[in-house]
Design an enzyme around this catalytic site. Structure first.
Site, PDB file in Angstrom:
ATOM      1  N   GLU A  43       0.827  -1.208   0.000  1.00  0.00           N
ATOM      2  CA  GLU A  43       0.000   0.000   0.000  1.00  0.00           C
ATOM      3  C   GLU A  43       0.858   1.254   0.000  1.00  0.00           C
ATOM      4  OE1 GLU A  43      -1.954  -2.926   2.984  1.00  0.00           O
ATOM      5  OE2 GLU A  43       0.029  -2.532   2.115  1.00  0.00           O
ATOM      6  N   THR A 187      18.023 -39.914   3.027  1.00  0.00           N
ATOM      7  CA  THR A 187      18.140 -39.324   1.696  1.00  0.00           C
ATOM      8  C   THR A 187      19.460 -38.574   1.553  1.00  0.00           C
ATOM      9  OG1 THR A 187      15.750 -39.128   1.380  1.00  0.00           O
ATOM     10  CG2 THR A 187      17.131 -37.615   0.125  1.00  0.00           C
ATOM     11  N   ARG A 198      17.946 -23.729  -8.153  1.00  0.00           N
ATOM     12  CA  ARG A 198      18.608 -23.608  -9.450  1.00  0.00           C
ATOM     13  C   ARG A 198      17.533 -23.482 -10.525  1.00  0.00           C
ATOM     14  NH1 ARG A 198      20.737 -27.733  -6.673  1.00  0.00           N
ATOM     15  NH2 ARG A 198      19.790 -29.351  -7.959  1.00  0.00           N
ATOM     16  N   GLU A 247      10.671 -32.857   0.755  1.00  0.00           N
ATOM     17  CA  GLU A 247      11.203 -33.477  -0.454  1.00  0.00           C
ATOM     18  C   GLU A 247      11.767 -34.862  -0.209  1.00  0.00           C
ATOM     19  OE1 GLU A 247      13.429 -31.653  -3.454  1.00  0.00           O
ATOM     20  OE2 GLU A 247      12.961 -29.599  -2.844  1.00  0.00           O
ATOM     21  N   GLY A 249      12.462 -38.540   0.497  1.00  0.00           N
ATOM     22  CA  GLY A 249      12.363 -39.970   0.671  1.00  0.00           C
ATOM     23  C   GLY A 249      10.991 -40.506   1.009  1.00  0.00           C
ATOM     24  N   ALA A 253       8.115 -39.019   3.537  1.00  0.00           N
ATOM     25  CA  ALA A 253       6.841 -38.732   2.878  1.00  0.00           C
ATOM     26  C   ALA A 253       5.702 -39.483   3.554  1.00  0.00           C
ATOM     27  CB  ALA A 253       6.921 -39.107   1.403  1.00  0.00           C
TER      28      ALA A 253
END
Length: 316
Positions: A43, A187, A198, A247, A249, A253
């Site tokens: 603003e 991992t 990247r 991210e 393994g 997850a």
């Protein structure tokens, strides 16, 4: 307001832990977006561009203007001082320092305020910020890449590259938008990822390892944490992490999935088959024992990226 949403999107990777906000002053179409921390809010930026043209004008903002003093002067005071006649707000700010106080202060000063324009779109855009300010925890994205038969790696553990360049670039965009990226120590030991941004502009996220990373791992310097997913998220929330990207393994997850803490699943599917039952699965651990217990969500979007397909899913 739709233009303000576009402006907010343009600064998505630079404003955290502040919210990414867009603002437009009309007539004239004077535009502003949130600067990096310590800089002008959206603003204030739009008002600076508008100058004297702001007097008697209408200011659109995707998020409620702040009324407290932080690193910058309150936006509410700047709006009132500029002589703005009307303010149109997308959504109220749930931050405990705001929570409607900015709207009340504007109305008390005689400024007309309308709230709720494009609110659904803005809540989706600001979901990580709104969740953090409401619950204290970051918005959690679980990123997965798999073949069409649901395998994330071959039996020998090799997985580079399942998806093509376009999908990998999109995954780096997710990293750039995230304040932290989470992987398991397994991992790190097997893949030695750098977890840097990247292929797209943006800063590297805080790298979080669940467990202990080897001393020479490329992921270092990293924050090493232990505990269940809820404990990890509470810790990251206290550190000001608005969005966390998981991210790492099939084990990690599976843990985050079964804990019910994932807000958005992002699955990149490659037109490939490993063709057997010995490849690495998306999740490790016990699944639903019967079809009645299957987790069911809602498809948010489906997008083709080169030869791959990106599917976004959220809890129902």
């Amino acid at each position: 307001m739709r233009r303000a949403i576009e402006l907010a999107a343009s600064v998505r990777t630079t404003t955290s832990p502040n919210p990414w906000v867009g603002s437009v002053v009309v007539p004239g179409g004077y535009e502003g977006a949130t600067s990096p921390p310590g800089g002008a809010h959206a603003e204030a930026h739009a008002l600076q561009v508008a100058g004297d043209a702001a007097r008697g004008a209408t200011l659109y903002a995707t998020l409620e203007p702040c009324g407290h003093t932080g690193r910058t002067k309150p936006c509410v005071d700047q709006i009132i001082d500029a002589g703005v006649r009307r303010v149109v707000v997308g959504v109220e700010d749930p931050d405990e320092r705001v929570r409607g106080s900015g709207i009340r202060a504007l109305r008390a000063a005689g400024v007309r305020v309308d709230v709720g324009i494009c609110a659904e779109e803005i809540r989706d855009q600001l979901a990580p910020y709104l969740k953090h300010r409401t619950t204290g925890r970051p918005w959690v994205i679980l990123k997965l890449a798999a073949t069409l038969d649901g395998r994330t790696a071959a039996p020998d553990g090799s997985s580079r590259w399942i998806t093509g360049e376009a999908a990998r670039a999109d995954a780096h965009r997710l990293r750039a938008e995230s304040d932290a990226v989470i992987v398991g120590a397994g991992t790190v030991r097997s893949d030695d990822p750098a977890l840097t941004v990247r292929d797209v502009p943006g800063k590297d996220p805080l790298r979080v390892v669940l467990g202990k990373a080897p001393g020479d791992a490329r992921v270092r310097p990293a924050l090493e944490l232990t505990g269940d997913p809820g404990d990890v998220l509470d810790d990251l929330g206290r550190r000001g992490v608005l969005q966390a990207l998981v991210e790492g393994g099939a084990t990690v997850a599976g843990e985050f999935h079964r804990a019910g803490v994932v807000d958005r699943y992002v699955l990149y599917l490659a037109p490939a088959f490993l063709g057997g039952d010995d490849g690495r699965p998306l999740f490790v651990g016990a699944g639903a024992p019967t079809i009645d217990d299957v987790w069911r969500g809602r498809i948010v979007s489906v997008e083709r990226l080169g030869e791959d397909v990106k599917v976004e899913c959220s809890p129902a």
